[in-house]
Design an enzyme around this catalytic site. Structure first.
Site, PDB file in Angstrom:
ATOM      1  N   SER A  56     -11.826  -5.743  10.150  1.00  0.00           N
ATOM      2  CA  SER A  56     -11.250  -5.187   8.929  1.00  0.00           C
ATOM      3  C   SER A  56     -12.372  -4.805   7.971  1.00  0.00           C
ATOM      4  CB  SER A  56     -10.340  -6.228   8.275  1.00  0.00           C
ATOM      5  OG  SER A  56     -10.064  -5.898   6.944  1.00  0.00           O
TER       6      SER A  56
ATOM      7  N   ASP B 223      -4.872   1.817   5.367  1.00  0.00           N
ATOM      8  CA  ASP B 223      -6.138   2.127   6.033  1.00  0.00           C
ATOM      9  C   ASP B 223      -6.122   3.361   6.938  1.00  0.00           C
ATOM     10  OD1 ASP B 223      -6.613  -0.246   4.827  1.00  0.00           O
ATOM     11  OD2 ASP B 223      -7.405  -1.268   6.579  1.00  0.00           O
TER      12      ASP B 223
ATOM     13  N   ASP C 284      -1.816  -3.407   7.988  1.00  0.00           N
ATOM     14  CA  ASP C 284      -2.847  -4.243   8.592  1.00  0.00           C
ATOM     15  C   ASP C 284      -2.773  -5.676   8.078  1.00  0.00           C
ATOM     16  OD1 ASP C 284      -3.603  -1.985   9.855  1.00  0.00           O
ATOM     17  OD2 ASP C 284      -5.525  -1.756   8.872  1.00  0.00           O
TER      18      ASP C 284
ATOM     19  N   CYS D 113       0.826  -1.212   0.000  1.00  0.00           N
ATOM     20  CA  CYS D 113       0.000   0.000   0.000  1.00  0.00           C
ATOM     21  C   CYS D 113       0.856   1.257   0.000  1.00  0.00           C
ATOM     22  CB  CYS D 113      -0.897   0.032   1.240  1.00  0.00           C
ATOM     23  SG  CYS D 113      -1.858  -1.455   1.542  1.00  0.00           S
TER      24      CYS D 113
END
Length: 640
Positions: free
Chosen positions: A540, A178, A136, A104
């Site tokens: 999640s 996130d 995550d 990410c």
């Protein structure tokens, strides 16, 4: 909460003692602006807005004349090329949430370098700096996940710190994973200087040859449950591949490159919502990480930040109640993550916007769920991008009256103007259902109250799993206890309906409110349709099934979730928005009688000793507030 926004414009040569409060007077609508409360933050001297030749409104007081010669010497050493740039050029901070080791975020430094060059072409000074993040996907199911939510606070703290300490005149933030997005928005609400966000973008989908289908990060966790329960097999019945071979294939091909996880998980939930709030360029949330459009967006960011500086468009001007309503509507339309609730509350808190759990329920009740997107559906952000992306969805929703297109944005235009020239959604596309034929007539996110969660809990109910569930409580005092039970196949369909309760995993109790995708995905993979999951921790954005999280009060503070016993009968009702103990294991029924039982149990309950007692998580546990107010830390843990 207030921001570091100045309160009063200061003439260029006025001498104001450091730290003295000042007030902005340059905007005609100043009385209507979301100004900070006096004294909550350090106040900063600033030049009046409106002069295109004086965009260095904050840095001016560091670089004018010879008041801070040491600072100017350091800036020359850092790369300011000449005296003219020193005295006149605005300073733009470029905050990348970059680090290696997480797809990410691994490409964000490269995006930041493109932005830096574009800013410099606009004759401004560009200063790249970094902040931290937590993957995550890598930490899921392990102790490292306890650091995930607190990383949001560190991101906000660090961007606020650098922006203010260095007297930056504007900020461009580039998040990827996130917690990155809400972290940079919270920082923007605090420093309240011209701001643009660039989402790092989504990754392209993976493919498993042995399963003969597209896969992504969630496939890994659901396959783990199928593997444990003996349900994982290759697609070809004549294949000699073992279940372990299938797992290897999934692990090696689920994440084929840079970008955030591809479904409507938390990263894409937050990115689409923030675009609907007007804080990014049109299309930012749906441009893939490696696409030419993402690179062009980086080029355009310099133009947009200059517009914000020239027109004095600041984060608190954009972070309005109407903007948050847009964010909530789009989250319900797209089937977004329950984490969005936690982050919207925190962002609103930072911007002094009155947003509550009741607003979540109100918007959910009036908004249909339309998107056939993962985790509960078939499609991914990459697919949505191909049929017009987020702007096309916003264009449709503005026309239908679901999204407020009049809100201002970082482009200097309204949201409706931003998307007016974008193509409409392809009428033959299958990703977004028509408004008159929704997947579910109301939103999938519900806030539940009841004797189990007097302060609220957040449920994700898409309708595919039904709208109500009743089962016997089965309690686990930590996530690892449930994971162990699943790993050893101790939860079966034959045991009847069960409400699996994972407690002492809230913001304080975790500490860190860890996500529990490992358990929720394992249950889906194992085919355990007879269970609901309830926790004071989080799920999640990739989780689906009958799940309830964010239970308040949490177990660590003595909430009812700490008092429930194995065998108590629990009912979850997504129509009435309730979660209640309806019969105790002793056979007691009735609202008043059950209240007495819980009160009696509370007398014998002892608060657990907080662990750890030192380090970042210990500080977090002492400072963090409850989930129903966003689990923020800068008000202190006893603020609510």
């Amino acid at each position: 909460m207030a921001s570091n926004q100045d309160n009063k414009a200061v003439a260029p040569d006025a001498a104001v003692p450091a730290g003295q409060s000042t007030t902005t007077t340059t905007n005609d609508n100043n009385s209507e602006r979301n100004l900070p409360k006096e004294g909550e933050y350090i106040q900063w001297r600033t030049l009046p807005a409106g002069n295109p030749d004086q965009l260095n409104r904050w840095s001016h007081f560091l670089t004018r004349e010879h008041e801070f010669p040491g600072a100017q010497a350091m800036l020359y050493g850092a790369g300011v090329p000449n005296k003219d740039m020193m005295k006149k050029a605005p300073h733009v901070g470029i905050a990348t949430v970059w680090w290696e080791g997480n797809p990410c975020n691994t490409h964000l430094l490269d995006l930041g370098q493109k932005v830096k060059k574009a800013v410099e072409r606009e004759k401004m000074l560009a200063w790249q700096f970094n902040t931290i993040g937590v993957s995550d996907g890598i930490t899921m199911g392990g102790e490292g996940m306890r650091y995930s939510l607190q990383s949001r606070e560190i991101i906000a703290d660090s961007i606020e710190t650098v922006t203010c300490a260095q007297h930056h005149d504007a900020n461009i933030s580039i998040p990827g994973c996130d917690k990155n997005m809400p972290g940079v928005i919270m920082a923007a609400a605090r420093h309240n200087r011209p701001f643009v966000m660039i989402y790092g973008g989504t990754m392209r989908g993976g493919h498993s040859e042995l399963l003969d289908r597209p896969i992504n990060i969630v496939t890994c966790y659901e396959a783990s449950g199928a593997y444990t329960y003996g349900r994982l097999k290759p697609a070809c019945p004549n294949s000699t591949a073992t279940p372990s071979d299938v797992m290897d294939d999934i692990e090696q091909h689920a994440c084929p490159g840079a970008g955030a996880c591809g479904g409507m998980y938390t990263a894409n939930t937050m990115a689409t919502a923030i675009e609907a709030m007007g804080l990014t360029a049109p299309g930012s949330s749906s441009f893939p990480a490696s696409s030419p459009e993402k690179f062009r967006e980086c080029e355009k960011a310099a133009e947009y930040i200059k517009i914000c500086m020239e027109q004095d468009i600041r984060p608190r001007d954009l972070l309005t109640k109407a903007a948050f309503e847009n964010a909530l509507v789009l989250t319900m339309i797209l089937g977004g993550s329950t984490n969005g609730v936690l982050h919207y509350l925190a962002m609103a808190n930072s911007a002094d916007v009155d947003l509550t759990l009741d607003d979540i329920n109100r918007v959910s009740a009036k908004t249909p769920f339309l998107a056939d997107m993962a985790p509960s559906g078939r499609y991914y952000m990459e697919d949505l991008y191909k049929v017009g992306g987020t702007p096309a969805v916003l264009k449709m929703l503005i026309a239908a009256g679901y999204i407020d297109g009049t809100i201002p944005t970082i482009t200097g235009k309204s949201l409706a103007e931003n998307v007016s020239d974008w193509p409409s959604l392809d009428p033959d596309q299958k990703i977004i259902r028509p408004l008159n034929n929704p997947i579910k007539s109301q939103g999938h996110i519900r806030v539940l109250y009841g004797n189990f969660s007097p302060g609220g809990a957040v449920a994700k109910i898409t309708g595919k799993e039904g709208l109500s569930f009743t089962g016997k409580a089965r309690c686990f005092n930590k996530e690892f206890e449930l994971d162990a039970a699943l790993k050893n196949s101790q939860i079966t369909v034959e045991q009847g309906n069960q409400v699996l309760i994972v407690r002492y995993e809230g913001p304080k109790g975790g500490p860190g409110m860890p996500e529990q995708l490992k358990a929720s995905a394992a249950i889906m993979g194992a085919g355990l349709t007879n269970v609901a999951l309830v926790t004071d921790g989080r799920y999640s954005g990739a989780s689906h099934g009958f799940i309830v999280g964010h239970v308040v009060p949490e177990a660590a503070t003595g909430g009812p979730i700490a008092l429930v016993k194995d065998g108590d009968l629990i009912t979850i009702d997504a129509v009435r928005n309730r979660i209640d103990v309806i019969r105790t294991v002793e056979g007691v029924e009735g609202e008043e009688e059950i209240a007495k039982v819980l009160e009696e149990r509370k007398k014998g309950w002892k608060a657990p000793v907080m662990k750890p007692t030192r380090g970042a998580l210990a500080k977090y546990a002492r400072l963090v507030g409850d989930a129903s107010h966003g689990a923020v830390t800068d008000l202190g843990g006893d603020a609510y």
